[in-house]
Design a protein around this motif. Structure first.
Motif, PDB file in Angstrom:
ATOM      1  N   THR A 112      31.922  20.563  31.895  1.00 20.42           N
ATOM      2  CA  THR A 112      32.344  20.654  30.504  1.00 20.42           C
ATOM      3  C   THR A 112      32.946  22.038  30.254  1.00 20.42           C
ATOM      4  N   ASN A 113      33.518  22.225  29.078  1.00 18.78           N
ATOM      5  CA  ASN A 113      34.031  23.559  28.722  1.00 18.78           C
ATOM      6  C   ASN A 113      32.909  24.582  28.749  1.00 18.78           C
ATOM      7  N   GLU A 114      31.716  24.193  28.318  1.00 15.72           N
ATOM      8  CA  GLU A 114      30.568  25.101  28.349  1.00 15.72           C
ATOM      9  C   GLU A 114      30.216  25.483  29.783  1.00 15.72           C
ATOM     10  N   ASP A 115      30.288  24.501  30.711  1.00 14.98           N
ATOM     11  CA  ASP A 115      30.029  24.802  32.118  1.00 14.98           C
ATOM     12  C   ASP A 115      31.018  25.840  32.640  1.00 14.98           C
ATOM     13  N   TRP A 116      32.296  25.684  32.310  1.00 18.29           N
ATOM     14  CA  TRP A 116      33.314  26.630  32.763  1.00 18.29           C
ATOM     15  C   TRP A 116      33.050  28.014  32.193  1.00 18.29           C
ATOM     16  N   ASP A 117      32.623  28.067  30.914  1.00 17.01           N
ATOM     17  CA  ASP A 117      32.283  29.362  30.311  1.00 17.01           C
ATOM     18  C   ASP A 117      31.118  30.015  31.042  1.00 17.01           C
ATOM     19  N   ASN A 118      30.106  29.213  31.380  1.00 17.47           N
ATOM     20  CA  ASN A 118      28.960  29.734  32.129  1.00 17.47           C
ATOM     21  C   ASN A 118      29.388  30.233  33.503  1.00 17.47           C
ATOM     22  N   ASP A 164      31.026  33.546  33.079  1.00 14.85           N
ATOM     23  CA  ASP A 164      30.003  34.549  32.763  1.00 14.85           C
ATOM     24  C   ASP A 164      29.225  34.945  34.015  1.00 14.85           C
TER      25      ASP A 164
END
Length: 72
Positions: free
Chosen positions: A59-65, A68
């Motif tokens: 997900t987009n959140e996974d890519w952000d993680n 990071d």
């Protein structure tokens, strides 16, 4: 980065008592003799690559993680 402490240790020492892992480590370092690697263990719960390695779309959140975790 890996959530597998055995693999991190094997590549860090360039050897493993586990035959199958040792074969892979030896092949990597014999193929690339000047290879310099840095390994870091990360808990599976926070490994940003874990879902992808299990076939779960990121997900987009996974890519952000992921970004990071890599400090990109």
């Amino acid at each position: 980065m890996s959530d597998n402490a055995v693999v991190v240790g094997a590549f860090s020492k360039k050897a493993s008592p586990v035959w199958s892992i040792n074969c892979i480590v030896e092949r990597v370092f014999s193929t690339f003799p000047n290879l310099s690697l840095s390994f870091q263990h990360v808990a599976g719960e926070v490994n940003p690559a874990d879902p992808l390695s299990r076939g779960v779309p990121m997900t987009n959140e996974d890519w952000d993680n992921w970004r990071d975790a890599l400090d990109v």
